[in-house]
Design an enzyme around this catalytic site. Structure first.
Site, PDB file in Angstrom:
ATOM      1  N   ASP A 138      -2.221  95.140 -66.014  1.00  0.00           N
ATOM      2  CA  ASP A 138      -3.514  95.831 -65.993  1.00  0.00           C
ATOM      3  C   ASP A 138      -4.597  94.763 -66.058  1.00  0.00           C
ATOM      4  OD1 ASP A 138      -5.777  97.333 -66.261  1.00  0.00           O
ATOM      5  OD2 ASP A 138      -5.299  98.107 -68.245  1.00  0.00           O
TER       6      ASP A 138
ATOM      7  N   TRP B 162       2.469  91.331 -73.817  1.00  0.00           N
ATOM      8  CA  TRP B 162       3.153  92.611 -73.765  1.00  0.00           C
ATOM      9  C   TRP B 162       4.259  92.472 -72.738  1.00  0.00           C
ATOM     10  CZ3 TRP B 162      -0.981  91.795 -70.658  1.00  0.00           C
ATOM     11  CH2 TRP B 162      -1.000  92.364 -69.369  1.00  0.00           C
TER      12      TRP B 162
ATOM     13  N   ASP C 112      -1.837  86.709 -70.872  1.00  0.00           N
ATOM     14  CA  ASP C 112      -3.202  86.652 -70.372  1.00  0.00           C
ATOM     15  C   ASP C 112      -3.720  85.212 -70.402  1.00  0.00           C
ATOM     16  OD1 ASP C 112      -3.302  89.351 -69.885  1.00  0.00           O
ATOM     17  OD2 ASP C 112      -4.284  89.862 -71.772  1.00  0.00           O
TER      18      ASP C 112
ATOM     19  N   ASN D 294      -0.793  97.983 -72.106  1.00  0.00           N
ATOM     20  CA  ASN D 294      -1.508  96.985 -71.322  1.00  0.00           C
ATOM     21  C   ASN D 294      -3.022  97.138 -71.338  1.00  0.00           C
ATOM     22  OD1 ASN D 294      -2.087  99.005 -69.494  1.00  0.00           O
ATOM     23  ND2 ASN D 294      -0.612  98.324 -67.940  1.00  0.00           N
ATOM     24  N   ASP D 295      -3.579  98.051 -72.141  1.00  0.00           N
ATOM     25  CA  ASP D 295      -5.035  98.100 -72.303  1.00  0.00           C
ATOM     26  C   ASP D 295      -5.530  97.038 -73.276  1.00  0.00           C
ATOM     27  OD1 ASP D 295      -5.096 100.375 -70.717  1.00  0.00           O
ATOM     28  OD2 ASP D 295      -5.053 101.741 -72.430  1.00  0.00           O
ATOM     29  N   ILE D 296      -4.619  96.549 -74.086  1.00  0.00           N
ATOM     30  CA  ILE D 296      -4.978  95.582 -75.134  1.00  0.00           C
ATOM     31  C   ILE D 296      -5.257  94.211 -74.510  1.00  0.00           C
ATOM     32  CG2 ILE D 296      -4.079  94.373 -77.174  1.00  0.00           C
ATOM     33  CD1 ILE D 296      -2.364  96.902 -77.713  1.00  0.00           C
TER      34      ILE D 296
ATOM     35  N   TRP E 149      -4.488  90.795 -74.544  1.00  0.00           N
ATOM     36  CA  TRP E 149      -3.383  90.040 -75.129  1.00  0.00           C
ATOM     37  C   TRP E 149      -3.698  88.553 -75.151  1.00  0.00           C
ATOM     38  CZ3 TRP E 149       0.162  91.675 -78.249  1.00  0.00           C
ATOM     39  CH2 TRP E 149       0.576  93.020 -78.200  1.00  0.00           C
TER      40      TRP E 149
ATOM     41  N   TYR F 228     -10.953  88.181 -71.516  1.00  0.00           N
ATOM     42  CA  TYR F 228      -9.872  88.339 -70.543  1.00  0.00           C
ATOM     43  C   TYR F 228     -10.265  87.814 -69.170  1.00  0.00           C
ATOM     44  CZ  TYR F 228      -6.657  90.362 -67.244  1.00  0.00           C
ATOM     45  OH  TYR F 228      -5.750  90.511 -66.222  1.00  0.00           O
TER      46      TYR F 228
ATOM     47  N   THR G  93      -4.019  87.657 -65.599  1.00  0.00           N
ATOM     48  CA  THR G  93      -2.682  87.786 -66.191  1.00  0.00           C
ATOM     49  C   THR G  93      -1.632  87.116 -65.317  1.00  0.00           C
ATOM     50  OG1 THR G  93      -3.320  89.890 -67.201  1.00  0.00           O
ATOM     51  CG2 THR G  93      -0.965  89.465 -66.997  1.00  0.00           C
TER      52      THR G  93
END
Lengths: 410, 183, 410, 183
Positions: D85, D110, D129, D157-159, D161, D172, D175
């Site tokens: 994401d 994740w 990330d 995957n909203d977090i 990371w 962010y 990824t």
């Protein structure tokens, strides 16, 4: 403001002190000790990280970009006056984005002439778009893209649609010059090598900065003249202004092409007359100017148009002008054609049909130059063979409204 | 459109030479705070010769040139927006002449002379930015009728015209198009 | 960092002091005096402002927004994880943007239950995306949109795609609660009334915050239970956890609907089962759950899908679910249908065909409710009659990727 | 795909209950700095039952579901990106498994189990990330194969990371999709 406190009351006191209040030394020291604790929001979550660690089959690293050559360019996206902007490092050879660098409001890119570093003159606010203003110069290694200097400057950068040559390094790459519009025209001198702001230099009501040596730069003035500005170590400024070299009704665009290495400025008007200003001797000479368009073309409404509508190829002495058939007063809209002229003779060499709306152009300085054609609307850079106009690469998704192309080998 | 108006009396003698002198002032006190909130708005030196906008062109934002309408102020081709660069405040919570809630109104402005197809008169517009917020993003608009280069800043629309706004707000949100008077 | 200095060396010293060094009082005071001078970059340019002032025919003002009613909503655009985000204040009656408010990275909106204020829990960095992190709560007057409080909090906000009910006011609107994920789960308590951060409260490995009184909130935990958290003035936390109310393979979406006024949570699974959790008594009751889809519809692959796929209308007790025919594991993609069920009986009342891809929905709480249907891809809010599905208004150009709808009258 | 692998031995006993206990720790020293740069990567508790990705669906990003390809890592439907994401680093100056110049590599991740249509095997991917910059914006990609709600964060995957990245970088950028091993 700091990421490590958990007692905002204390912090508020330090802030008051910084902003004009009074604080005792003991308070400061207490705060410093406290500051070592508290969460950063960046720790690995304790309730999740204990149970499993494992080695990856892959071994992720952080990449380094290739060594810049004359086809290394930087594309800046002011994102239509947004507070967060991006500068894309691009390798023209491969048509590949090598890295992206963040800037603030109307961040102005610059690059060392030897390609060793690039940077941004930038402005941020403590609350995204309001609160305390902070102007700074951030300098990045051209390969690793790590921050190699973060230099505080007075909060007086000229906030204007991003023009190259309103912020520039000096020829020795040791200093940076940036423009101030208000309260009065000044140029800021920054010591890149020693990572510190030096001073503001008073200048006349003139604009742009074209360095010709490490203590001299030229500007273009409201009255149509050029000013030669020389400064010494103590901040003493000497100004020598020429006569006006263009008439009041000849409007020079905001984004001329300048080859620092050749000491040549190519400066088009809205109507397609190009003034060549030779500053290679350390004085401004206005011998050459020519019309890109014939009388017939003028009658057919051929005019300059775009954000960066002119480029100059140093070794060949060729000037590239982005133009199209257009109404008067459409000088900032995109064009579909590039006219290539010999700067010495003024003669047309060729005309390139782009086949799409392009806002900004640049050329690489090697002997088989690339023509960079940036579409703000499409957010795409087209890399063309500058001889044939053939498309070599296409680089899409360059932010929200990319407008600016900067090369180091100018 | 060449007859004299009260504005001519104010601006007539102004030309590019007025500010050509060397300015050697150091850092000075802020003018902005003194100006904010007063009724007299600092208009910048204006020389309108040859830049009265024309009436017979196609849609704005294209090489076809400027063809203004006089019925929808939220559209980029509304006649008063003839030299706007940015976003129309009417779409951002403001109106044609008022700033959106939470912004700061700039007392300074760039100007243009725009042709009103309704009454077939030209008016001097003093574009004022609403400041202190990130760019609105709605109703983006770039018109360049009579727009001059940065060395003629009073007509230049790339500049963030937030000078003198409350709280030193210098971020650009949107632009309003108030009338100064007939041009 | 401050906008008023012209001697960066001095400033560097203050910063060092702030960050853990030592500074003398005299230096601070000297700096404070100095700070009154220097440019702000915001002065009216002296070389231009002297010659002409003139009164305008128009008299520009700064507008104030209308008084919020149940159709006042806030749309937040996280702009796909960008560091600068926008929240649009919208009047549903007119379908008009009333103002836009800036937030930082993954800013989380909230609104007072009486509509008097709204705000953002936000995170910024000193250099756009890097440098010092600063987390804060900014509160705005719902009419003037002026900042009425800026409250510093520890730098530990949970940075996650924007979920409502991960940040919320308490029923009396005097406090705010925000979630911390790392280093361990905690909930931050902020005193909105007195504009200060109070403390972090330790909580179990649970998520979301559903306040039922001014010192009590519920959370949903990793093991499928609800936790009732009660805190006192001294930071003492009492935790009472229920049994798991859903199975491990029933995945509850991240963005349930919660009516604080009714004490009802409507919480769908990926597969369209809706758990109704009644917290109105101050305890969590799980009496009601129902399947939105019949066995036949399930066989036809009808499933929940979107960012905010559920809404709850308090007075009618109706639950709205955004759903479509879809493959498994497509639970975050948009849908074209809304199913309206009676929360008490579980029976379907109607089904609305949206005719376009919608990511988030909400309903107004008045007796003739509006259905808000937000398309992230189109960046457009559609305001529909919640009974008929008829389009009442369309509000386009809502940033880069709007996802979140917040109302105060929930 | 149900045979035991070395990863099963690591993760087998992990379920949602492991972290259900009350956590009453106060502020603690940073784990992140201690973890940065070490070869051992903290993978989060993993329970992969029932969430091995499938191979027979249409293009990613639609309600049609996931149909992976194995030839272009810059595309969202590349098999390793089955639960990504954000933005694919390969388009941002990085590569499939390396971060772009100037970013900070997160040591935390994740995970998802993705099906490789090339060798018809499933692999455990630990999405990491690249942090410390504003979102890349190129090659945006949302896939949700086996993506679980936030109360199962190791699959969510909203977090952001970025936990444990150098300089506490938590913004962010993009990824990468490195392989842990066969799933």
């Amino acid at each position: 403001m700091t990421h490590v406190h958990s007692t905002p009351e204390l912090l508020a006191k330090y802030r008051a002190a910084l902003l004009g209040g009074v604080a005792s030394l003991s308070l400061l020291v207490a705060g410093a000790a406290y500051a070592q604790q508290g969460p950063s929001g960046a720790e690995v979550p304790k309730h999740l990280d204990e149970k499993a660690t494992s080695q990856l089959e892959d071994d992720p690293q952080i990449l380094s970009a290739s060594t810049p050559d004359s086809r290394r360019i930087y594309i800046t996206d002011p994102a239509h006056f947004a507070v967060a902007t991006q500068t894309f490092t691009i390798d023209g050879n491969e048509g590949k984005v090598l890295s992206i660098t963040d800037g603030g409001f109307l961040a102005n890119p610059f690059a060392a002439t030897d390609g060793s570093y690039f940077g941004l003159a930038s402005t941020v606010y403590s609350r995204v778009s309001h609160g305390k203003r902070d102007d700074y110069i951030e300098v990045y290694d051209a390969k690793t893209h790590d921050v190699i200097a973060d230099i505080d400057i007075p909060e007086s950068r000229f906030l204007v649609g991003t023009y190259p040559w309103m912020t520039t390094v000096t020829p020795d790459n040791k200093s940076l010059l940036f423009y101030q519009f208000t309260p009065s025209p000044q140029v800021g001198l920054v010591d890149i090598e020693n990572k510190k702001f030096v001073r503001m230099l008073d200048v006349p009501d003139c604009y742009h900065i074209f360095p010709t040596s490490n203590d001299t730069f030229f500007m273009h003035c409201r009255n149509g003249s050029m000013a030669k500005i020389t400064f010494d170590k103590d901040g003493k400024v000497d100004v020598k202004q020429t006569e006006a070299f263009h008439s009041e009704s000849e409007y020079l665009i905001n984004t001329p092409a300048f080859s620092m290495k050749a000491g040549q400025i190519a400066w088009p008007t809205y109507e397609g007359k190009i003034f060549m200003i030779d500053v290679s001797s350390g004085e401004a000479k206005f011998g050459k100017h020519f019309d890109v368009f014939s009388d017939e073309e003028k009658a057919d409404n051929w005019r300059t148009g775009g954000w960066l509508p002119v480029a100059y190829h140093r070794n060949s002495g060729q000037v590239y002008l982005l133009a199209d058939q257009r109404a008067k007063w459409t000088h900032k809209y995109s064009s579909q054609f590039v006219f290539v002229h010999d700067a010495k003779t003024g003669k047309r060499i060729r005309k390139i049909e782009l086949g799409r709306d392009i806002d900004s152009i640049a050329v690489s300085q090697d002997d088989k130059p690339q023509l960079y054609a940036l579409s703000t609307g499409e957010k795409t850079l087209y890399i063309l063979d500058a001889e044939t106009g053939k498309e070599l690469h296409k680089v899409p998704e360059l932010g929200h409204g990319p407008q600016v192309i900067v090369a180091h080998d100018n | 459109m060449l007859e004299k108006t009260k504005f001519d009396q104010v601006f007539e003698s102004l030309s590019r030479t007025i500010a050509g002198r060397t300015s050697r002032r150091g850092f000075i006190g802020k003018v902005g705070t003194a100006l904010a909130g007063v009724a007299l708005v600092p208009l910048l030196p204006v020389d309108r010769r040859g830049r009265v906008s024309r009436s017979a062109h196609a849609a704005s934002g294209t090489r076809e040139g400027w063809k203004p309408q006089d019925n929808d102020p939220s559209q980029c081709d509304y006649w008063r927006h003839c030299s706007i660069d940015g976003n129309i405040c009417d779409c951002c919570g403001g109106s044609l002449t008022n700033c959106p809630p939470g912004t700061k109104l700039s007392p300074s402005s760039w100007v243009a002379s725009c042709y009103n197809p309704g009454d077939k008169q030209s008016y001097l517009i003093a574009y004022r930015d609403c400041c202190g917020k990130n760019v609105c993003g709605r109703c983006g608009c770039l018109n360049t009728e009579g727009e001059l280069p940065v060395y003629r800043p009073e007509f230049a629309n790339d500049i963030i015209w937030c000078f003198g706004a409350e709280d030193d707000a210098m971020t650009y949100h949107c632009t309003i198009s108030p009338i100064v008077g007939k041009a």
